[in-house]
Design an enzyme around this catalytic site. Structure first.
Site, PDB file in Angstrom:
ATOM      1  CD  GLU A 158      -3.089  -1.131   2.119  1.00 56.35           C
ATOM      2  OE1 GLU A 158      -2.985  -0.327   3.062  1.00 56.35           O
ATOM      3  OE2 GLU A 158      -4.043  -1.920   1.997  1.00 56.35           O
ATOM      4  CD  GLU A 275      -3.481  -6.242   3.289  1.00 56.20           C
ATOM      5  OE1 GLU A 275      -4.398  -5.504   3.736  1.00 56.20           O
ATOM      6  OE2 GLU A 275      -2.282  -6.004   3.458  1.00 56.20           O
TER       7      GLU A 275
END
Length: 505
Positions: A158, A275
């Protein structure tokens, strides 16, 4: 009545079991983690495991030292070997995420999580690439080139979010990715490297990543991003409350990379959702509920339409990003609590693992499959209201005509396993107990018992090779119904009416 076709629509996608998430990797040194992973693999069987911290200080790989007036680097693989050996022994391979930055190599002091993973770029890019090269070379030496070639290598996590990458500096991430990807390919050209492991909020990042990769001719073998469906967090002590979008939002996020990459050099590459969950918080009690299993059921059932893998975040509550959990049930991401108490969403995955290899039908509230030996399995779920503003129906009924064999007449054995607000629900039992933060041994035994799905069995008649099945689902129920043709071997003299020695009727 839903008339399920006799011929399969195709193979049942197994993208749902391709990967599962974990807390930071050095937690795999703990006994409760290893016990949880062993249980998971026995009953479900994921192929890959992804987590943070492979290169963080908790793993102790990067060990700089001074000798004869010069700064040198020693690479230590003591914990890395133990972690990977423990995982591989259960039949699960690593999905390698390269991060976070060792503090002695970092350009800054910014960290993320309670365990302080450094999220700044390397002070010396060459030292970083030497670390990447050393780790991959060691893995190949220890586990073999053919094996390691099956392990995806993802660069960072991220980087579009400031908490995970200093200032969310896109150009700095592109430099890190390029240096890392070229190093991976120098170790072995057939190693698979990819990224950029974006958050759901990464507007435009993926398109710009594709443009950068094409302009610089940078290796990219797969694309990765994440998916969550929760709104802003409202904190309470040791917990969080959030709104949820409909579960279809997750499927839309799964599909986003392929849409965004149409017409680019990266179009057609494998897409990995590395995820996903409802909430992005590890202290939201929604994760522990029967609602959660029913909410995610349509996502798990059809996510393979949109991505090559989608990794549930995470398999266990052995997880410490916001600190050490304060209670057995605390809203952790895990399919399992500490001490291996199964949550309702665990059962969703365990039910998926018992479905057949061929998909016969799929609807908004069910999926029907056939096994190679002819058995038929139905996974069904009660639709949920993600707002929670209305209670929803207390009962939801499905009526199906199922193709159960080539024989025109006969019977099938029916086994049903169910989880709902009361049954197969240790969280509800824990709440009835008074929510003990640290259950005593006897209470823990009761919670394990409460986590067992409710099971019933019976028979259905078969006419013209089909059986009519009616399934009534309670609120937030998920259920697995397995139908097996009966080959009756009861001897002709057997009569249940004579069990107490009475005379023949």
């Amino acid at each position: 009545m839903i008339h399920v076709p006799t011929e399969p629509a195709g193979p049942l996608s197994d993208a749902w079991r391709a990967c599962v998430g974990t807390g930071r990797l050095d937690l795999a040194l703990r006994r409760d983690y290893q016990d949880s992973l062993s249980l998971l693999q026995r009953e479900i069987g994921f192929r890959y495991l992804r987590g943070h911290g492979l290169l963080s200080d908790g793993m102790g790989v990067h060990r700089p030292y001074e000798w004869q007036g010069a700064r040198r680097t020693h690479h230590s693989f003591t914990y890395l070997d133990q972690v990977l050996d423990a995982c591989l022994s259960t039949g699960i391979r690593p999905f390698l995420e390269l991060g976070f930055m060792p503090k002695e190599m970092a350009s800054g002091k910014q960290t993320v999580f309670w365990w302080e993973g450094n999220v700044t770029p390397p002070a010396d890019e060459k030292e970083w690439t030497c670390l990447v090269r050393a780790v991959l070379t060691h893995l190949i030496d220890r586990y073999g080139l053919d094996e390691v070639r099956t392990w995806p290598v993802e660069v960072w996590n991220e980087p579009d979010l400031p908490p995970f990458w200093q200032d969310a500096d896109e150009a700095a991430y592109h430099r890190l990715y390029e240096a890392t990807a070229r190093t991976v390919k120098e170790v072995d050209a057939e190693l698979r490297v990819g990224g950029p492991a974006l958050s759901p909020a990464a507007d435009g990042w993926l398109e710009r990543f594709a443009e950068f990769a094409e302009r610089r001719d940078v290796p990219v073998d797969f694309v990765s991003r994440h998916a969550y469906a929760s709104g802003p967090a409202r904190s309470v002590p040791f917990g969080t409350h959030q709104t949820l979008a409909p579960a279809s939002t997750l499927l839309e996020q799964f599909a986003q990379p392929r849409r965004a990459l149409e017409g680019t050099r990266l179009a057609g590459l494998p897409v990995h959702i590395t995820e996903f969950n409802s909430s992005y918080r590890p202290d939201n009690l929604i994760h522990d509920t029967a609602f959660h299993a029913a909410y995610l059921a349509p996502v798990v059932a059809s996510g393979g339409d949109h991505a090559d893998s989608f990794s549930y975040w995470t398999f266990s509550d052995v997880f410490e990003e916001t600190g050490i959990p304060t209670a057995l049930f605390h809203g952790g991401f895990g399919l399992l609590t500490h001490r291996q108490v199964r949550k309702p969403t665990y059962h969703l995955y365990a039910f998926m693992a018992r479905l057949g290899e061929r998909q016969l039908a799929r609807g908004d509230d069910h999926m029907v499959t056939r096994h190679a030996d002819g058995r038929v399995s139905l996974l069904a779920w009660a639709p949920v209201d993600p707002t929670g503003r209305t209670p929803g129906p207390d009962r939801h009924t499905l009526r199906l005509s199922l193709p159960v064999g080539t024989e025109g007449r006969g019977e099938v054995f029916v086994r049903r396993s169910s989880v709902d607000e009361e049954r197969g629900n240790a969280y509800t039992a824990w709440r009835h107990m008074g929510s003990p933060r640290s259950p005593r041994p006897g209470q823990l035994d009761m919670l394990h018992e409460a986590a067992e799905p409710a099971r019933t069995h019976g028979r259905l008649p078969v006419e013209d090779g089909r059986a009519d099945l009616t399934v009534t689902l309670a609120r937030h129920e998920i259920t697995l119904v397995e139908l097996t043709p009966v080959d009756d071997e009861t001897p002709p003299w057997w009569d249940e009416r004579l069990l107490l020695g009475g005379e023949e009727p």
